[in-house]
Design a protein around this motif. Structure first.
Motif, mmCIF file in Angstrom:
data_model
loop_
_atom_site.group_PDB
_atom_site.id
_atom_site.type_symbol
_atom_site.label_atom_id
_atom_site.label_comp_id
_atom_site.label_asym_id
_atom_site.label_seq_id
_atom_site.Cartn_x
_atom_site.Cartn_y
_atom_site.Cartn_z
ATOM 1 N N LEU A 247 -9.569 -34.867 -23.115
ATOM 2 C CA LEU A 247 -9.300 -34.209 -21.836
ATOM 3 C C LEU A 247 -8.894 -32.788 -22.162
ATOM 4 C CD1 LEU A 247 -7.335 -35.494 -18.762
ATOM 5 C CD2 LEU A 247 -6.742 -33.280 -19.769
ATOM 6 N N PHE A 248 -9.537 -31.815 -21.493
ATOM 7 C CA PHE A 248 -9.155 -30.438 -21.795
ATOM 8 C C PHE A 248 -8.788 -29.666 -20.533
ATOM 9 C CE2 PHE A 248 -13.826 -30.074 -21.492
ATOM 10 C CZ PHE A 248 -14.009 -28.904 -20.747
ATOM 11 N N PHE A 249 -7.841 -28.752 -20.729
ATOM 12 C CA PHE A 249 -7.402 -27.850 -19.671
ATOM 13 C C PHE A 249 -8.150 -26.532 -19.799
ATOM 14 C CE2 PHE A 249 -3.914 -30.822 -19.824
ATOM 15 C CZ PHE A 249 -3.525 -30.937 -18.496
ATOM 16 N N GLU A 250 -8.785 -26.119 -18.710
ATOM 17 C CA GLU A 250 -9.489 -24.838 -18.682
ATOM 18 C C GLU A 250 -8.448 -23.726 -18.489
ATOM 19 O OE1 GLU A 250 -13.279 -26.580 -16.184
ATOM 20 O OE2 GLU A 250 -11.272 -26.416 -15.324
ATOM 21 N N GLU A 251 -8.333 -22.840 -19.463
ATOM 22 C CA GLU A 251 -7.347 -21.773 -19.376
ATOM 23 C C GLU A 251 -7.973 -20.378 -19.432
ATOM 24 O OE1 GLU A 251 -4.588 -22.032 -18.242
ATOM 25 O OE2 GLU A 251 -3.351 -23.605 -19.070
ATOM 26 N N VAL A 289 -5.781 -34.081 -26.212
ATOM 27 C CA VAL A 289 -5.666 -33.049 -25.177
ATOM 28 C C VAL A 289 -5.988 -31.709 -25.818
ATOM 29 C CG1 VAL A 289 -4.142 -31.859 -23.565
ATOM 30 C CG2 VAL A 289 -3.952 -34.343 -23.866
ATOM 31 N N PHE A 290 -7.027 -31.066 -25.297
ATOM 32 C CA PHE A 290 -7.494 -29.779 -25.807
ATOM 33 C C PHE A 290 -7.246 -28.683 -24.772
ATOM 34 C CE2 PHE A 290 -9.370 -32.182 -29.069
ATOM 35 C CZ PHE A 290 -10.019 -31.371 -29.989
ATOM 36 N N VAL A 291 -7.330 -27.445 -25.228
ATOM 37 C CA VAL A 291 -7.288 -26.277 -24.354
ATOM 38 C C VAL A 291 -8.575 -25.497 -24.544
ATOM 39 C CG1 VAL A 291 -6.218 -24.014 -24.013
ATOM 40 C CG2 VAL A 291 -4.793 -26.057 -24.159
ATOM 41 N N ASP A 292 -9.206 -25.143 -23.434
ATOM 42 C CA ASP A 292 -10.433 -24.344 -23.419
ATOM 43 C C ASP A 292 -10.059 -22.890 -23.157
ATOM 44 O OD1 ASP A 292 -12.833 -23.048 -22.758
ATOM 45 O OD2 ASP A 292 -12.920 -23.974 -20.771
ATOM 46 N N ASP A 294 -11.819 -18.897 -24.179
ATOM 47 C CA ASP A 294 -12.618 -17.963 -24.948
ATOM 48 C C ASP A 294 -11.667 -16.983 -25.636
ATOM 49 O OD1 ASP A 294 -14.780 -19.243 -23.832
ATOM 50 O OD2 ASP A 294 -15.138 -17.722 -22.311
ATOM 51 N N GLY A 295 -12.232 -16.055 -26.396
ATOM 52 C CA GLY A 295 -11.424 -15.004 -26.994
ATOM 53 C C GLY A 295 -10.589 -15.480 -28.177
ATOM 54 N N ASP A 296 -9.704 -14.593 -28.617
ATOM 55 C CA ASP A 296 -8.853 -14.858 -29.766
ATOM 56 C C ASP A 296 -7.516 -15.423 -29.286
ATOM 57 O OD1 ASP A 296 -7.358 -14.923 -32.046
ATOM 58 O OD2 ASP A 296 -7.679 -12.828 -32.604
ATOM 59 N N PHE A 297 -7.360 -16.730 -29.398
ATOM 60 C CA PHE A 297 -6.180 -17.436 -28.918
ATOM 61 C C PHE A 297 -5.166 -17.707 -30.027
ATOM 62 C CE2 PHE A 297 -9.388 -20.368 -30.339
ATOM 63 C CZ PHE A 297 -8.694 -21.252 -31.152
ATOM 64 N N THR A 298 -5.466 -17.247 -31.241
ATOM 65 C CA THR A 298 -4.730 -17.736 -32.407
ATOM 66 C C THR A 298 -3.233 -17.417 -32.360
ATOM 67 O OG1 THR A 298 -5.435 -15.749 -33.626
ATOM 68 C CG2 THR A 298 -6.732 -17.750 -33.907
ATOM 69 N N ARG A 299 -2.859 -16.327 -31.721
ATOM 70 C CA ARG A 299 -1.431 -15.982 -31.662
ATOM 71 C C ARG A 299 -0.618 -17.049 -30.940
ATOM 72 N NH1 ARG A 299 1.352 -10.887 -28.519
ATOM 73 N NH2 ARG A 299 3.403 -11.012 -29.516
ATOM 74 N N LEU A 300 -1.274 -17.774 -30.024
ATOM 75 C CA LEU A 300 -0.565 -18.773 -29.230
ATOM 76 C C LEU A 300 -0.697 -20.195 -29.781
ATOM 77 C CD1 LEU A 300 -1.252 -17.659 -25.532
ATOM 78 C CD2 LEU A 300 0.834 -17.346 -26.881
ATOM 79 N N ILE A 301 -1.383 -20.374 -30.911
ATOM 80 C CA ILE A 301 -1.548 -21.728 -31.447
ATOM 81 C C ILE A 301 -0.203 -22.418 -31.670
ATOM 82 C CG2 ILE A 301 -2.276 -23.057 -33.483
ATOM 83 C CD1 ILE A 301 -4.773 -21.351 -33.619
ATOM 84 N N PRO A 302 0.791 -21.769 -32.276
ATOM 85 C CA PRO A 302 2.073 -22.464 -32.465
ATOM 86 C C PRO A 302 2.732 -22.871 -31.148
ATOM 87 C CG PRO A 302 1.946 -20.537 -33.884
ATOM 88 C CD PRO A 302 0.798 -20.437 -32.930
ATOM 89 N N ASN A 303 2.585 -22.042 -30.132
ATOM 90 C CA ASN A 303 3.180 -22.362 -28.823
ATOM 91 C C ASN A 303 2.488 -23.558 -28.197
ATOM 92 O OD1 ASN A 303 3.158 -19.272 -29.351
ATOM 93 N ND2 ASN A 303 4.962 -19.598 -28.067
ATOM 94 N N PHE A 304 1.148 -23.573 -28.245
ATOM 95 C CA PHE A 304 0.404 -24.691 -27.667
ATOM 96 C C PHE A 304 0.675 -25.990 -28.414
ATOM 97 C CE2 PHE A 304 -2.632 -21.665 -25.536
ATOM 98 C CZ PHE A 304 -2.589 -22.239 -24.278
ATOM 99 N N VAL A 309 -0.315 -29.887 -27.454
ATOM 100 C CA VAL A 309 -1.771 -29.730 -27.460
ATOM 101 C C VAL A 309 -2.322 -30.103 -28.830
ATOM 102 C CG1 VAL A 309 -3.654 -28.031 -27.328
ATOM 103 C CG2 VAL A 309 -1.792 -27.990 -25.642
ATOM 104 N N ASP A 310 -3.428 -30.883 -28.845
ATOM 105 C CA ASP A 310 -4.045 -31.338 -30.095
ATOM 106 C C ASP A 310 -5.047 -30.359 -30.658
ATOM 107 O OD1 ASP A 310 -2.951 -34.142 -30.312
ATOM 108 O OD2 ASP A 310 -3.892 -34.274 -28.337
ATOM 109 N N GLY A 311 -5.773 -29.633 -29.776
ATOM 110 C CA GLY A 311 -6.831 -28.790 -30.308
ATOM 111 C C GLY A 311 -7.373 -27.816 -29.288
ATOM 112 N N PHE A 312 -8.427 -27.100 -29.702
ATOM 113 C CA PHE A 312 -8.977 -26.000 -28.919
ATOM 114 C C PHE A 312 -10.505 -26.017 -28.959
ATOM 115 C CE2 PHE A 312 -4.856 -24.847 -30.541
ATOM 116 C CZ PHE A 312 -4.217 -24.300 -29.439
ATOM 117 N N LEU A 313 -11.103 -25.493 -27.921
ATOM 118 C CA LEU A 313 -12.523 -25.225 -27.840
ATOM 119 C C LEU A 313 -12.715 -23.957 -27.012
ATOM 120 C CD1 LEU A 313 -14.271 -27.618 -25.268
ATOM 121 C CD2 LEU A 313 -11.823 -27.407 -25.362
#
Length: 405
Positions: A247-251, A289-292, A294-304, A309-313
């Protein structure tokens, strides 16, 4: 092994019990790309069944030549069968894609002004927009939410639409036909919910939204409370009918230069939402549970990730996100996507090089290899077919109980 089991084990970090890695696509295809492929020999009726909606805040596809009822916007299963059939035709392990939407799309269309050059109308999301005749162009005149007073009006309108349309009967009519497939595990279900950043953007537009985190913090928190309450009420029932592995949240909260909000803003507004909803979903059987974005999200990986949150796409390569480097920095994070879609346009040698680049992450597991969004129009069908063929071969070569690391 069923496709659902294969997806689950591919997203694990172990090959135990896995015959081969899952061969899946990241998102549903772009209609313009499918139209190009049809000219090159693809036999499908995908574009005869679905179309991209005109309203910018409406996500995904809608039915093309038949009426779309209000509940079709909320209990979203319009995508499930046409995309499943297309993915099967293309040679993927197909996925059933569906969603639940809060009834923010619940206004009757109304023409407010019309001239020889343009039409001004209120759209189904409540926004007022100016559409220019003879051109595929529009401008926003007024979003549905601009301050606390307009949010209260919109909330009341949405709640009325929710009570009228989001009934148990409508829910079962939409999802029941997928219950047996979900229980059997024959095919995986991928479920979408609108995220907590995305919802503010869709209600307010980009620039007003970015100010709103500072100007109207109580309103932002109330919008999120409204989302959480409806999500919990609905998903408590929906997850008794279908159980998605992902299940992913569109962000879509990031651009090429990084996230549009700071880690501090995330922690103040988004963290409480994820910390509340993710345990709720997992208690009801959601595995990942994933987060969708685009772009460079890496700065927020620790927060997510610290929020559950398990992962990203889709891991946007062309925004500078290198999945190999990100996995090195965050070894427990899962991913879907990460294959540079532009390399497919260059042909087999470039496709092979890109798979070689991704091989370390594929072998580590916790990764469904797929393109980093949707194949672009102009992508030769023969090259895309080669990509799919090689995807299957690489997922077999790199993941499976028989593989020696």
């Amino acid at each position: 092994m069923t496709n659902k089991e294969r997806e689950f084990r591919t997203l694990s970090f172990s090959n135990e019990g896995l015959d081969r890695g899952a061969k899946q696509e990241t998102f549903e295809p772009w209609d313009l790309t499918v139209a190009d492929w049809e000219k090159e020999g693809l036999r499908t009726d995908f574009n005869k069944k679905l179309k991209v909606p005109i309203v910018p805040t409406e996500v995904g596809y809608i039915k093309k030549d038949e009426p779309v009822k209000w509940v079709d916007h909320y209990y979203m299963t319009m995508l499930a069968d046409p995309i499943f059939d297309l993915e099967k035709t293309l040679g993927y392990d197909p996925v059933l894609r569906m969603a639940f939407r809060i009834p923010f799309l619940s206004y009757d269309e109304e023409i407010l002004e019309e001239t020889e050059e343009y039409t001004v109308k209120r759209d189904i999301d409540g926004w007022i927009r100016k559409y220019y005749k003879g051109r595929d162009l529009f401008t926003a005149v007024q979003p549905i939410v601009s301050d606390e007073e307009s949010w209260e009006r919109h909330k009341a309108h949405t709640l009325e639409a929710y009570k009228k349309n989001c009934t148990d009967e409508a829910m079962h009519a939409a999802y029941d036909k997928y219950h047996a497939v979900s229980e059997s595990g024959e095919y995986p279900i991928r479920f979408r919910l609108m995220g907590f950043f995305w919802s503010i953007r869709d209600l307010m537009d980009n620039e007003p939204m970015l100010y709103a985190w500072y100007d109207y913090p109580e309103m932002i928190q109330d919008i999120h409370r409204f989302q959480l309450d409806l999500y919990k009420e609905q998903m408590d029932k929906i997850l008794n009918i279908v159980k998605p592995e992902v299940l992913f949240f569109e962000e879509d909260l990031s651009g090429k230069n990084g996230p549009m909000i700071s880690p501090e803003t995330f922690d103040e507004f988004l963290r409480p939402c994820y910390e509340e909803i993710i345990p709720f979903l997992k208690d009801r059987g959601v595995q990942n549970v994933f987060v969708d974005t685009d772009g460079d999200f890496t700065r927020l990986i620790p927060n997510f990730t610290s929020s559950g949150v398990d992962g990203f796409l889709p891991v946007d390569v062309n925004a500078g996100v290198d999945i190999v480097d990100v996995r090195r920095r965050f070894p427990d994070v899962k991913f879907i996507g990460g294959f540079n879609k532009l390399e497919i346009l260059k042909g087999p040698e470039a496709i092979d090089r890109e798979f070689k680049r991704l091989e370390p992450v594929i072998r580590q597991g916790g990764y469904l290899c797929g393109i980093d969004h949707q194949a672009a129009p102009g992508t030769p069908y023969a090259y895309y077919q080669y990509y799919i063929k090689r995807l299957g071969e690489v997922m077999a070569e790199c993941r499976g109980e028989h593989i020696i690391k």
